[in-house]
Structures are given as C-alpha cells and as structure tokens.
Write a protein that holds these residues in place. Sequence first.
Motif, PDB file in Angstrom:
ATOM      1  N   LYS A 156     131.766  33.452  22.967  1.00 55.12           N
ATOM      2  CA  LYS A 156     131.176  33.694  24.286  1.00 55.12           C
ATOM      3  C   LYS A 156     132.209  33.447  25.379  1.00 55.12           C
ATOM      4  O   LYS A 156     132.751  32.341  25.481  1.00 55.12           O
ATOM      5  N   TYR A 167     132.857  33.470  29.500  1.00 56.70           N
ATOM      6  CA  TYR A 167     132.169  33.378  30.789  1.00 56.70           C
ATOM      7  C   TYR A 167     133.191  33.620  31.900  1.00 56.70           C
ATOM      8  O   TYR A 167     134.199  32.905  31.974  1.00 56.70           O
ATOM      9  N   ILE A 215     130.354  38.025  23.084  1.00 56.85           N
ATOM     10  CA  ILE A 215     129.450  38.216  24.214  1.00 56.85           C
ATOM     11  C   ILE A 215     130.190  37.839  25.496  1.00 56.85           C
ATOM     12  O   ILE A 215     130.805  36.775  25.574  1.00 56.85           O
ATOM     13  N   TYR A 273     129.883  37.256  29.615  1.00 61.19           N
ATOM     14  CA  TYR A 273     128.929  36.923  30.671  1.00 61.19           C
ATOM     15  C   TYR A 273     129.588  37.034  32.040  1.00 61.19           C
ATOM     16  O   TYR A 273     130.751  36.649  32.207  1.00 61.19           O
ATOM     17  N   ASP A 274     128.817  37.506  33.016  1.00 58.14           N
ATOM     18  CA  ASP A 274     129.332  37.539  34.387  1.00 58.14           C
ATOM     19  C   ASP A 274     129.221  36.151  35.007  1.00 58.14           C
ATOM     20  O   ASP A 274     128.762  35.199  34.372  1.00 58.14           O
ATOM     21  N   GLY A 328     125.963  34.362  34.697  1.00 59.19           N
ATOM     22  CA  GLY A 328     125.433  34.080  33.371  1.00 59.19           C
ATOM     23  C   GLY A 328     124.701  35.232  32.719  1.00 59.19           C
ATOM     24  O   GLY A 328     124.077  35.080  31.683  1.00 59.19           O
ATOM     25  N   ASN A 329     124.781  36.424  33.322  1.00 56.96           N
ATOM     26  CA  ASN A 329     124.158  37.615  32.740  1.00 56.96           C
ATOM     27  C   ASN A 329     125.114  38.276  31.758  1.00 56.96           C
ATOM     28  O   ASN A 329     126.326  38.295  31.984  1.00 56.96           O
ATOM     29  N   VAL A 330     124.587  38.827  30.687  1.00 56.59           N
ATOM     30  CA  VAL A 330     125.421  39.489  29.686  1.00 56.59           C
ATOM     31  C   VAL A 330     125.967  40.797  30.264  1.00 56.59           C
ATOM     32  O   VAL A 330     125.200  41.652  30.727  1.00 56.59           O
ATOM     33  N   GLU A 383     128.129  43.091  24.848  1.00 55.16           N
ATOM     34  CA  GLU A 383     128.068  42.383  23.557  1.00 55.16           C
ATOM     35  C   GLU A 383     128.476  43.336  22.458  1.00 55.16           C
ATOM     36  O   GLU A 383     128.048  44.482  22.414  1.00 55.16           O
TER      37      GLU A 383
END
Length: 129
Positions: free
Chosen positions: A68, A70, A115, A117-118, A121-123, A126
């Motif tokens: 992940k 971020y 994944i 994330y912006d 915290g939005n995807v 993916e």
Amino acid sequence: MRKKLTAIFFALLCVFMLAGCKKKTLEAKIKKEDLQKLNDQAYELYVKPNPLIRDYHVEVEGNTIYYKAYFAAKLSDAQVLEIKASGIDLVNTIFQVKDGIEKTCGVRPETISYIFYDVDGNVIHEVSA
C-alpha cells in the motif's frame, strides 16, 4: 474390549488427520519482526527518496499480501494516469514476487495487491493477481 480399542484408535486417527490438514498461510509463516523489517525497507526505498509518497505499508492477511502506497500531496490527472499505466508492469512483477516468496517461505501467495491511495486515503488504483 477389542471394538472399544479399535473405535478409540480410529477416533484418535481422525483427530490427528484433521490436525494435519491445517492450511499453511503466509500470515502464519511470516514473523512480525520480519514484516516490520520489510516495512522499514519499504520506507527507505520508497518514502525517503520520494517526497510524493508519505507512507508505504506491506501487510499480510492469510495468503494475500498488500503493498500500500499513500501519497503526500494531491496528484495531477497526468500523475494518476501514469500510475494506472504502470499497472501492466506490476502484473509481471506480481508473478515474480509470488515465485520469490514461494521459494523463501514454501507457501505461494494466492493474491498480491498493489494499492495506491491519494492524500485523502481514497484508492487511486489497485492491481492484483
């Protein structure tokens, strides 16, 4: 007496057979310390040199591994498109990572997901395989 002993023997045999059927998972194989080292390495490789990325986590659930990323700032549309275009390359990387993990741990991951994330915290994107 003989029937009771035979029944007890088969009951114990069933218990041991069921105990041996426990599925191996990466989550059970990978120690918390090793996962922390992996996250520390990811921080050094991806976060420190890139001001655009604020955090990077590697997580394991069952036989699934999540990578992940971020982002620290709002991305332009061009940057988002670039991330989405990199998904094709990531699929090849996923299969190489699966092979390496299987050699190291003896368990092949069912799924590996990257994944992105912006800043909110939005995807953004993916990629899984």
